[in-house]
Write a protein that holds these residues in place. Structure first.
Motif, short mmCIF file in Angstrom:
data_model
loop_
_atom_site.label_atom_id
_atom_site.label_comp_id
_atom_site.label_asym_id
_atom_site.label_seq_id
_atom_site.Cartn_x
_atom_site.Cartn_y
_atom_site.Cartn_z
N UNK A 1 12.71 110.86 9.04
CA UNK A 1 12.28 112.06 9.70
C UNK A 1 11.80 111.78 11.11
N UNK A 2 11.25 110.59 11.33
CA UNK A 2 10.70 110.27 12.63
C UNK A 2 11.67 109.53 13.53
N UNK A 3 12.96 109.52 13.21
CA UNK A 3 13.91 108.79 14.04
C UNK A 3 14.14 109.51 15.36
N UNK A 4 14.23 108.73 16.40
CA UNK A 4 14.42 109.28 17.74
C UNK A 4 15.89 109.26 18.11
N UNK A 5 16.36 110.29 18.74
CA UNK A 5 17.75 110.34 19.17
C UNK A 5 17.96 109.39 20.35
N UNK A 6 19.10 108.73 20.36
CA UNK A 6 19.42 107.80 21.45
C UNK A 6 19.80 108.59 22.69
N UNK A 7 19.40 108.11 23.83
CA UNK A 7 19.73 108.77 25.09
C UNK A 7 21.21 108.62 25.39
N UNK A 8 21.77 109.66 25.93
CA UNK A 8 23.18 109.63 26.30
C UNK A 8 23.30 108.97 27.66
N UNK A 9 24.16 107.97 27.75
CA UNK A 9 24.36 107.29 29.03
C UNK A 9 25.85 107.20 29.34
N UNK A 10 26.15 107.05 30.59
CA UNK A 10 27.53 106.98 31.04
C UNK A 10 28.14 105.62 30.70
N UNK A 11 29.41 105.61 30.26
CA UNK A 11 30.06 104.32 30.02
C UNK A 11 30.41 103.58 31.31
N UNK A 12 30.35 104.30 32.44
CA UNK A 12 30.63 103.73 33.75
C UNK A 12 29.32 103.67 34.53
N UNK A 13 28.99 102.53 35.13
CA UNK A 13 27.76 102.47 35.92
C UNK A 13 27.76 103.49 37.07
N UNK A 14 26.61 104.10 37.31
CA UNK A 14 26.49 105.14 38.33
C UNK A 14 26.85 104.61 39.71
N UNK A 15 26.60 103.34 39.96
CA UNK A 15 26.90 102.76 41.28
C UNK A 15 28.41 102.71 41.55
N UNK A 16 29.22 102.79 40.52
CA UNK A 16 30.68 102.74 40.69
C UNK A 16 31.29 104.10 41.02
N UNK A 17 30.55 105.19 40.86
CA UNK A 17 31.10 106.53 41.06
C UNK A 17 31.77 106.73 42.42
N UNK A 18 31.13 106.39 43.54
CA UNK A 18 31.80 106.61 44.83
C UNK A 18 33.09 105.79 45.00
N UNK A 19 33.06 104.54 44.55
CA UNK A 19 34.23 103.68 44.66
C UNK A 19 35.38 104.21 43.80
N UNK A 20 35.06 104.59 42.57
CA UNK A 20 36.09 105.14 41.69
C UNK A 20 36.66 106.43 42.26
N UNK A 21 35.80 107.26 42.84
CA UNK A 21 36.27 108.52 43.42
C UNK A 21 37.26 108.26 44.55
N UNK A 22 36.92 107.34 45.44
CA UNK A 22 37.80 107.05 46.58
C UNK A 22 39.13 106.49 46.11
N UNK A 23 39.09 105.50 45.22
CA UNK A 23 40.33 104.87 44.79
C UNK A 23 41.21 105.81 43.97
N UNK A 24 40.61 106.57 43.07
CA UNK A 24 41.40 107.47 42.24
C UNK A 24 41.98 108.62 43.05
N UNK A 25 41.21 109.16 43.98
CA UNK A 25 41.75 110.22 44.83
C UNK A 25 42.85 109.68 45.75
N UNK A 26 42.68 108.47 46.26
CA UNK A 26 43.71 107.88 47.11
C UNK A 26 45.01 107.66 46.33
#
Length: 78
Positions: A1-26
Motif C-alpha cells: 500500500x505504501x509503494x511509491x510510483x517511479x518517476x518517469x524519465x526520458x530514455x534520451x539525456x536532456x543534454x542531447x535534445x538540441x544535437x538530435x534536433x539539428x541532426x535529425x532535421x538536417x
C-alpha cells in the motif's frame, strides 16, 4: 500500500535534445530534397512507387522526430 510510483524519465539525456534536433532535421531535409530532385528529374514512366514511398517515409520519420526534439529542446514538453 505504501509503494511509491517511479518517476518517469526520458530514455534520451536532456543534454542531447538540441544535437538530435539539428541532426535529425538536417537528415530529414536532405532526404526531402532528394525526393523533390527525384520527382523533378525522372519521367513519369521511370518513376518507382516503392522508391517514392520509402523516401517519403524516411523523410517523414526524421522530420517528425527532429521536430519533437526541437520542441523538447526549446522547453515545450509534448
Amino acid at each position: 500500500m505504501g509503494s511509491k510510483a517511479a518517476a518517469i524519465s526520458s530514455p534520451v539525456p536532456v543534454a542531447w535534445y538540441p544535437t538530435l534536433a539539428v541532426f535529425m532535421l538536417a537528415i530529414g531535409l536532405i532526404v526531402t530534397a532528394s525526393f523533390f530532385i527525384y520527382e523533378a528529374t525522372s519521367s513519369r514512366r521511370n518513376r518507382s512507387l516503392a522508391k517514392e514511398l520509402t523516401t517519403g517515409a524516411i523523410a517523414s520519420l526524421f522530420l517528425g522526430f527532429g521536430s519533437l526534439f526541437l520542441l523538447l529542446a526549446s522547453g515545450v514538453y509534448v
